[in-house]
Scaffold this motif. Structure first.
Motif, PDB file in Angstrom:
ATOM      1  N   LEU A 138       0.866   3.626  -1.317  1.00  0.00           N
ATOM      2  CA  LEU A 138      -0.325   4.267  -0.495  1.00  0.00           C
ATOM      3  C   LEU A 138      -0.714   3.324   0.453  1.00  0.00           C
ATOM      4  CD1 LEU A 138      -2.196   5.110  -3.659  1.00  0.00           C
ATOM      5  CD2 LEU A 138      -0.548   6.400  -2.701  1.00  0.00           C
ATOM      6  N   LEU A 139      -0.754   4.112   1.841  1.00  0.00           N
ATOM      7  CA  LEU A 139      -1.271   3.167   3.206  1.00  0.00           C
ATOM      8  C   LEU A 139      -2.430   3.731   3.416  1.00  0.00           C
ATOM      9  CD1 LEU A 139       2.230   3.544   4.709  1.00  0.00           C
ATOM     10  CD2 LEU A 139       1.325   1.373   3.751  1.00  0.00           C
ATOM     11  N   SER A 140      -3.485   2.630   3.645  1.00  0.00           N
ATOM     12  CA  SER A 140      -4.812   3.188   4.050  1.00  0.00           C
ATOM     13  C   SER A 140      -4.851   3.380   5.446  1.00  0.00           C
ATOM     14  CB  SER A 140      -5.854   1.896   3.561  1.00  0.00           C
ATOM     15  OG  SER A 140      -5.527   0.908   4.843  1.00  0.00           O
ATOM     16  N   GLU A 161      -2.333   7.412   2.732  1.00  0.00           N
ATOM     17  CA  GLU A 161      -1.280   8.000   2.705  1.00  0.00           C
ATOM     18  C   GLU A 161      -0.066   7.732   1.839  1.00  0.00           C
ATOM     19  OE1 GLU A 161       2.534   8.522   6.062  1.00  0.00           O
ATOM     20  OE2 GLU A 161       0.742   6.983   6.541  1.00  0.00           O
ATOM     21  N   PRO A 162       0.245   8.543   0.864  1.00  0.00           N
ATOM     22  CA  PRO A 162       1.589   8.306  -0.040  1.00  0.00           C
ATOM     23  C   PRO A 162       3.007   8.335   0.761  1.00  0.00           C
ATOM     24  CG  PRO A 162       0.940  10.683  -0.120  1.00  0.00           C
ATOM     25  CD  PRO A 162      -0.151  10.110   0.883  1.00  0.00           C
ATOM     26  N   VAL A 163       3.605   7.304   0.359  1.00  0.00           N
ATOM     27  CA  VAL A 163       5.038   6.868   1.062  1.00  0.00           C
ATOM     28  C   VAL A 163       5.762   6.893  -0.539  1.00  0.00           C
ATOM     29  CG1 VAL A 163       6.651   5.886   2.255  1.00  0.00           C
ATOM     30  CG2 VAL A 163       4.544   6.036   3.139  1.00  0.00           C
ATOM     31  N   HIS A 219      -9.549   6.827  -7.460  1.00  0.00           N
ATOM     32  CA  HIS A 219     -10.853   6.543  -6.934  1.00  0.00           C
ATOM     33  C   HIS A 219     -11.134   5.287  -6.154  1.00  0.00           C
ATOM     34  CE1 HIS A 219     -12.256  10.125  -8.336  1.00  0.00           C
ATOM     35  NE2 HIS A 219     -11.728   9.865  -9.529  1.00  0.00           N
ATOM     36  N   LEU A 220     -11.809   4.831  -5.299  1.00  0.00           N
ATOM     37  CA  LEU A 220     -12.234   3.537  -4.830  1.00  0.00           C
ATOM     38  C   LEU A 220     -13.705   3.255  -5.180  1.00  0.00           C
ATOM     39  CD1 LEU A 220     -11.247   1.166  -2.980  1.00  0.00           C
ATOM     40  CD2 LEU A 220     -12.293   2.327  -1.188  1.00  0.00           C
ATOM     41  N   GLN A 270      -6.767   9.181  -3.262  1.00  0.00           N
ATOM     42  CA  GLN A 270      -5.441  10.035  -3.361  1.00  0.00           C
ATOM     43  C   GLN A 270      -5.511  10.622  -4.521  1.00  0.00           C
ATOM     44  OE1 GLN A 270      -2.455  11.304  -3.142  1.00  0.00           O
ATOM     45  NE2 GLN A 270      -2.616  10.890  -1.098  1.00  0.00           N
ATOM     46  N   HIS A 271      -4.492  11.822  -5.124  1.00  0.00           N
ATOM     47  CA  HIS A 271      -4.449  12.309  -6.300  1.00  0.00           C
ATOM     48  C   HIS A 271      -3.856  11.819  -7.460  1.00  0.00           C
ATOM     49  CE1 HIS A 271      -5.726  15.937  -3.848  1.00  0.00           C
ATOM     50  NE2 HIS A 271      -4.883  15.584  -3.105  1.00  0.00           N
ATOM     51  N   GLY A 272      -2.897  12.238  -7.970  1.00  0.00           N
ATOM     52  CA  GLY A 272      -2.343  11.625  -9.358  1.00  0.00           C
ATOM     53  C   GLY A 272      -1.612  10.772  -9.463  1.00  0.00           C
ATOM     54  N   PHE A 273      -1.668   9.326  -8.736  1.00  0.00           N
ATOM     55  CA  PHE A 273      -1.243   8.321  -8.827  1.00  0.00           C
ATOM     56  C   PHE A 273      -2.003   7.134  -9.600  1.00  0.00           C
ATOM     57  CE2 PHE A 273       0.447  10.083  -4.813  1.00  0.00           C
ATOM     58  CZ  PHE A 273       1.869   9.480  -4.917  1.00  0.00           C
ATOM     59  N   ILE A 274      -1.166   6.456 -10.109  1.00  0.00           N
ATOM     60  CA  ILE A 274      -1.364   5.137 -10.793  1.00  0.00           C
ATOM     61  C   ILE A 274      -1.240   3.973 -10.160  1.00  0.00           C
ATOM     62  CG2 ILE A 274      -1.458   3.855 -13.171  1.00  0.00           C
ATOM     63  CD1 ILE A 274      -0.414   6.139 -14.535  1.00  0.00           C
ATOM     64  N   CYS A 275      -2.131   2.902  -9.966  1.00  0.00           N
ATOM     65  CA  CYS A 275      -1.895   1.733  -9.406  1.00  0.00           C
ATOM     66  C   CYS A 275      -2.071   0.543 -10.433  1.00  0.00           C
ATOM     67  CB  CYS A 275      -2.948   1.577  -8.089  1.00  0.00           C
ATOM     68  SG  CYS A 275      -3.007   3.122  -7.216  1.00  0.00           S
TER      69      CYS A 275
END
Lengths: 212, 372
Positions: B197-199, B209-211, B136-137, B153-158
């Motif tokens: 992740l690219l905004s 966008e995930p890369v 979330h943002l 995004q979905h299930g990522f950890i930053c």
């Protein structure tokens, strides 16, 4: 919730559509979804499917069921007996690099889908098995079973039953290894509804099973 | 995404003509000050981790996640504090998201950054330990109020904040993008993997966008249990430093603003332990990398920072930040999960302190940039 075979040929199902790919070997799947064509599974012989056969199966399964995670593909291909186990990850990886498959990400992890290249034709005879799996995967959206790794070396396992946004039951378990987690995950998907009933029977003091 | 080589090469990120110092040779920077920003020993919530830091309108903000029981057990929430006097005094804790009395609701962790004049945070939501569901943002409003502005995004950890990419002169990559390091934990049989992740340009509340840095299902790919990632942006070139629990840390590089990535490489002789790293750039152009020197598996008692010369690519100097029992606190001895920001001529490095009494606190090293 095992894979039900189509009601043909004494509960055996011949994968005629794959015959050409498999070098003419007829393939049979029992009511439990196990391959009965010998150690080679549906492709016969101990060699297992060649790469083109693997790819054909993957593409056709995705075309019939829709996008799938690697775990769902594993179940669709191996647990249903459509193929002897092979290096699914390696095959998926190559197919993505060659543009045959699209790879995206969901909350469940990686998702594989068809690209515009499309699936090969001619595998309709395995469609009943795949249709059954599709229904099963849809039903399992309410039976959640996930495991992960933790730094302590044990594997936390999260099991739940959902109905829409409501969580009807949640069980968190710690198991010693990934193999155990896989077994429990698989059994949860098959037996979650029975577990829910059993838990209620033991604590509900005869009250009716809650309908939410 | 590229095909992964089985034999990792080494990227020369350390200045070749400078010997890498031994741990005994490393010194503290002149004028370093150690600050206790949040004392976990006196807090109702015993577990704290992943401190993030940002400077906004003259104020220093820190935020972290607390768990009501052990790490990501019970419930987990994001809290923070701010300081108007460069860390001398701190506000009472404020809450960004999450509740103490919720069951199995986890927000872990937060990464503060400034966009369009507002303080923002990327925050991952989990349904259980490492069972990630969404990123979330959040944006700070009036006072200490925060609101969710979108799921990106979905299930990522930053684990470290997003960075603004420079404009792409070729026009291939859209301008004004942010790039955020990320990773996805193991999801059943899919191993954990790092990503960026690219905004969508300036529209940071829309889906990013995930890369993937590599295909985790490729048999030749490395297996990385906790690929916590930090990024260094040098024009179109981006480095992703990734924690490794089974050997030296990894670095991946991209020459196209994070669209495609090299095979994993090591960066000897820099000796990085199995913990999160943090990469940043000072206002004078010096690059820095903060990490735990390798003292053994999960031995996170020495936190250091390596610097390049201004405009240089290779690190050539290393300073200690925290080492064992620190006299300023009279205790230690684990200092880990760094994040840093420059403000008013100081570099503020925030991190987690594992208290001897088992709680965790948020601490800062405040370093005059002129002394580095």
């Amino acid at each position: 919730m095992g894979v039900r075979a189509p009601k043909v040929m004494d509960r055996r199902f011949f994968l005629k559509g794959l015959g050409a790919l498999a070098g003419g070997v007829a393939l049979a799947v029992t009511g439990l979804g196990r391959a009965v064509a010998g150690v080679g599974g549906v492709f016969g012989a101990a060699l297992g499917p060649c790469s083109s056969q693997r790819r054909s199966l993957i593409l056709h399964s995705l075309s019939r069921i829709g996008s799938m995670t690697p775990d769902q593909l594993e179940r669709a291909l191996f647990e249903s007996g459509l193929s002897e186990p092979f290096d699914l990850g390696g095959e998926l990886s190559s197919m993505v690099e060659e543009g045959l498959l699209g790879q995206s990400v969901s909350a469940d992890g990686l998702i594989y889908k068809l690209t515009s290249v499309g699936p090969p034709a001619g595998h309709t005879s395995i469609d009943p098995v795949l249709d059954n799996l599709k229904q099963q995967f849809e039903a399992e959206r309410d039976y959640i079973a996930q495991y992960t790794e933790s730094s302590t070396g044990v594997v936390p396992l999260f099991l739940s039953i959902r109905r829409g946004p409501a969580i009807l039951m949640k069980v968190n378990l710690i198991v010693p290894d990934v193999q155990t987690a896989k077994t429990v995950t698989r059994n949860w998907r098959k037996n979650a509804h029975r577990t829910h009933q059993a838990v209620w029977d033991s604590i509900g003091e005869g009250l009716p099973f809650p309908k939410i | 995404m590229t095909t992964v080589s089985m034999i990792p090469a080494s990227l020369p990120l350390w200045h070749l003509d400078t010997p890498y110092p031994s741990q005994d040779q490393m010194c503290y920077p002149d004028g370093i000050e150690h600050i206790l920003a949040h004392d976990g020993r006196t807090d109702i919530l015993p577990f704290l981790h992943d401190v993030t830091i940002a400077a906004h309108e003259g104020r220093i903000y820190i935020a972290w996640y607390n768990s009501t029981d052990a790490e990501i057990c019970g419930s987990s929430l994001i809290r923070g504090r701010h300081s108007d006097d460069d860390g001398k005094t701190w506000s009472e804790p404020f809450s960004i998201v999450g509740k103490i009395d919720s069951a199995e609701e986890h927000f872990v962790p937060a990464n503060l950054f400034i966009h369009d004049g507002y303080l923002h945070a990327t925050i991952t939501e989990m349904t259980g330990k490492n069972m990630t569901s969404s990123v979330h943002l959040f944006r700070k409003g009036e006072g200490d109020t925060w609101s969710r502005v979108g799921q990106i995004q979905h299930g990522f950890i930053c684990n470290t904040p997003p960075i603004r990419l420079p404009d792409d002169p070729t026009g291939v990559s859209s301008t004004s993008r942010y790039i955020s390091p990320a990773w996805m934990p193991m999801k059943n049989s899919t191993p954990a993997f790092p990503a960026v992740l690219l905004s969508q340009g300036d529209d940071i509340s829309a889906e990013w966008e995930p890369v993937l840095l590599f295909d985790p299902l490729n048999p030749a790919s490395p297996r990385i249990r906790c690929p916590e990632t930090t990024l260094r942006v040098d024009g179109n070139r981006v480095f992703a430093f990734v924690r490794n629990d089974t050997g030296p840390a990894w670095v991946f590089s991209s020459d196209d603003f994070g669209r495609t990535w090299s095979s994993p490489q090591h960066f000897a002789p820099m000796s990085v332990g199995n913990s999160k790293l943090f990469a940043g750039t000072l206002s004078d152009g010096r690059r820095y990398l903060i990490y735990n020197e390798d003292r053994g598996y999960f031995e996170r008692s020495l936190l250091v920072v390596a610097f390049t010369a201004p405009g240089e690519s290779q690190y050539s100097k290393v300073y200690k930040l925290f080492d064992g029992v620190e006299p300023a606190f009279d205790r230690g001895s684990k200092w880990f999960y760094p994040c840093a920001v420059e403000q008013d001529g100081f570099l503020f490095v925030a991190c987690t302190l594992q208290e001897p009494s088992d709680q965790r606190s948020a601490v800062l090293a405040k370093i005059p940039v002129g002394s580095l």
